[in-house]
Scaffold this motif. Structure first.
Motif, mmCIF file in Angstrom:
data_model
loop_
_atom_site.group_PDB
_atom_site.id
_atom_site.type_symbol
_atom_site.label_atom_id
_atom_site.label_comp_id
_atom_site.label_asym_id
_atom_site.label_seq_id
_atom_site.Cartn_x
_atom_site.Cartn_y
_atom_site.Cartn_z
ATOM 1 N N ALA A 32 0.845 -1.204 0.000
ATOM 2 C CA ALA A 32 0.000 0.000 0.000
ATOM 3 C C ALA A 32 0.871 1.241 0.000
ATOM 4 N N THR A 33 0.244 2.354 -0.329
ATOM 5 C CA THR A 33 0.953 3.634 -0.292
ATOM 6 C C THR A 33 0.101 4.635 0.494
ATOM 7 N N GLY A 186 -4.202 7.395 6.475
ATOM 8 C CA GLY A 186 -4.798 6.456 5.524
ATOM 9 C C GLY A 186 -3.816 5.916 4.513
ATOM 10 N N ILE A 187 -4.113 4.708 4.066
ATOM 11 C CA ILE A 187 -3.295 4.100 3.019
ATOM 12 C C ILE A 187 -4.213 3.570 1.926
ATOM 13 N N MET A 188 -3.652 3.325 0.771
ATOM 14 C CA MET A 188 -4.424 2.741 -0.329
ATOM 15 C C MET A 188 -3.545 1.722 -1.058
ATOM 16 N N GLY A 189 -4.188 0.718 -1.631
ATOM 17 C CA GLY A 189 -3.453 -0.332 -2.329
ATOM 18 C C GLY A 189 -2.693 0.219 -3.532
ATOM 19 N N ALA A 222 -3.231 -12.287 -5.404
ATOM 20 C CA ALA A 222 -2.819 -11.044 -4.736
ATOM 21 C C ALA A 222 -2.871 -11.292 -3.228
ATOM 22 N N ILE A 223 -1.860 -10.825 -2.528
ATOM 23 C CA ILE A 223 -1.776 -11.053 -1.083
ATOM 24 C C ILE A 223 -1.356 -9.759 -0.371
ATOM 25 N N GLY A 224 -1.577 -9.726 0.935
ATOM 26 C CA GLY A 224 -1.096 -8.605 1.748
ATOM 27 C C GLY A 224 -1.964 -7.360 1.623
ATOM 28 N N ASP A 225 -1.340 -6.217 1.840
ATOM 29 C CA ASP A 225 -2.061 -4.940 1.888
ATOM 30 C C ASP A 225 -2.837 -4.649 0.608
ATOM 31 N N GLY A 237 -12.559 -6.386 3.794
ATOM 32 C CA GLY A 237 -11.269 -7.054 3.595
ATOM 33 C C GLY A 237 -10.514 -7.161 4.916
ATOM 34 N N HIS A 238 -9.392 -7.883 4.893
ATOM 35 C CA HIS A 238 -8.603 -8.046 6.123
ATOM 36 C C HIS A 238 -7.875 -6.747 6.454
ATOM 37 N N PRO A 239 -7.505 -6.560 7.745
ATOM 38 C CA PRO A 239 -6.748 -5.352 8.090
ATOM 39 C C PRO A 239 -5.430 -5.316 7.324
ATOM 40 N N GLN A 240 -5.037 -4.089 6.906
ATOM 41 C CA GLN A 240 -3.777 -3.957 6.147
ATOM 42 C C GLN A 240 -2.616 -3.931 7.130
ATOM 43 N N MET A 241 -2.300 -5.141 7.621
ATOM 44 C CA MET A 241 -1.261 -5.289 8.627
ATOM 45 C C MET A 241 -0.383 -6.489 8.293
#
Ligand SMILES: Cc1cc2nc3c(=O)[nH]c(=O)nc-3n(C[C@H](O)[C@H](O)[C@H](O)COP(=O)(O)OP(=O)(O)OC[C@H]3O[C@@H](n4cnc5c(N)ncnc54)[C@H](O)[C@@H]3O)c2cc1C
Length: 358
Positions: A32-33, A186-189, A222-225, A237-241
């Motif tokens: 994410a960014t 905040g972050i975004m994919g 696709a996996i992760g954030d 979706g899952h937490p971006q952690m």
């Protein structure tokens, strides 16, 4: 060292900065960014906190501020250099404002005895009605109390509307002067171009099925954030952690092995190990299932979990010794102003504004 710029699913190829590559299976884990919600002024003037470069830049900025503060008697200039705004009351915002509060009380007055640290204000701006909204109310309340002990001013139900690098305009009508606004709101994919339209998810994330397969593609995962697996338990979706990212990585690797061995894939279930945030010395909140802890014990757990996550025994030992020295001496890490920051600033402002998907 190479950037993937586009995917050509029909040819099983990716275009990268070092040429085209063929794939049998593709796993996208681009993370994410920072999300500035398209506000160009914020992109230009705020400091993000996503990468090690960002962290070094922030350290440079803080040290430079106090060096410059020594050279002025003008009250507005002093305020703008000594006051900080942290935007976002999630774990990153809470941890950064706690660290600034600790610097104000225990470290900076020793380094800069000429300055009056009663003048230093740390503002934490949070749009929601409580801090750490992903944790329980009790943990939010505790984090709030801990930050107040570090003299952090907390503005709940408040948003930053604009910031020109000097004046910050808040949604409650207030204007605050600061030369340093840290953006943790905040972050975004970071998806890659070329994927099927149906894979476009909220927050620029890539929609995946229960096997982490990108919607519309059989051999792309696709996996992760960057991944967004929507189910009953995780409607957004899952937490971006780190934990979902690591578990998805391991699970997807096994599923690809299964596919190669002509065995069925297994659906992904996230095993939530809990969440935690540290505010400062002896002050943290931890939640693991029904178990909740606050204060010194929680802080100890936070330290332990982060210490074992450091790669390699030697590094763990070095980090442990550094932490012990800091704990006993009340001293923080080295005060190095590294490199020429103008390049970092240019890189950030050259980027296109991030746009939040509705
Ligand atoms: C300040 C901060 C503190 C955090 N603290 C915690 C914490 O305490 N606990 C926790 O669980 N999580 C924490 N997180 C979140 C955690 O770091 C992320 O959830 C995790 O790193 C996600 O892993 P990932 O593999 O999906 O993405 P990342 O770790 O972000 O990795 C993505 C990689 O892909 C690369 N990349 C991106 N686009 C491309 C491209 N087009 N081509 C090639 N490479 C590309 C990036 O350079 C990056 O190296 C924190 C994050 C931040 C920023």
């Amino acid at each position: 060292l190479a950037d993937v710029t586009e995917i050509y699913p029909s040819k099983n190829e990716i275009h990268t900065s070092i040429g085209n590559l063929h794939y049998d299976f593709l796993v996208i884990a681009t993370g994410a960014t920072t999300n500035f919600y398209g506000n160009k002024q914020l992109i230009k003037n705020c400091l993000p906190l996503k990468s090690i470069d960002d962290a070094i830049h922030l350290r440079n900025k803080i040290l430079n501020n106090f060096e410059q503060a020594l050279l002025t008697d003008n009250e507005d200039d002093l305020n703008s250099l000594m006051d900080y705004i942290v935007v976002g009351g999630g774990p990153t915002g809470v941890e950064v404002s706690g660290a600034l509060g600790e610097l104000k009380l225990h470290v900076l007055p020793i380094d800069y005895p000429e300055l009056d640290f009663k003048m230093m204000d740390v503002h934490l701006i949070q749009s929601a009605n409580r801090l750490l909204p992903s944790m329980s109310e009790a943990s939010s309340k505790k984090a709030y109390d801990y930050l107040r002990k570090f003299e952090v001013d907390i503005w709940l139900n408040t948003r930053v509307l604009n910031y020109d690098g000097y004046y910050a305009e808040l949604s409650n009508g207030q204007k605050v002067i600061t030369k340093t606004m840290i953006w943790a709101a905040g972050i975004m994919g970071q998806p890659i171009a070329g994927l099927d339209e149906q894979s476009k998810g909220p927050g620029s994330r890539i929609k995946v099925d229960e096997y982490n397969r990108v919607l519309g593609h059989d051999n792309i995962f696709a996996i992760g954030d960057v991944a967004c697996m929507i189910d009953e338990k995780n409607p957004a979706g899952h937490p971006q952690m780190a934990q979902p990212a690591m578990q998805m990585g391991k699970h997807t690797a096994q599923n690809i092995i299964n596919l190669l061995q002509k065995k069925p894939m297994k659906p992904f279930y996230f095993k939530d190990p809990g969440s935690m945030a540290t505010v400062g010395r002896n002050k943290a909140v931890v939640e693991v299932g029904k178990f909740k802890s606050q204060g010194f014990f929680a802080w100890f757990i936070w330290m332990f979990v982060h210490l074992i996550a450091v790669v390699g025994y030697r590094n763990r030992f070095v980090v442990f010794v550094n932490w012990m020295v800091s704990y006993l001496s009340y001293d923080k890490g080295i005060r190095l102003i590294i490199g020429d920051d103008t390049n970092v600033i240019k890189e950030k402002t050259d980027k296109e504004p991030a746009v939040l998907e509705k």
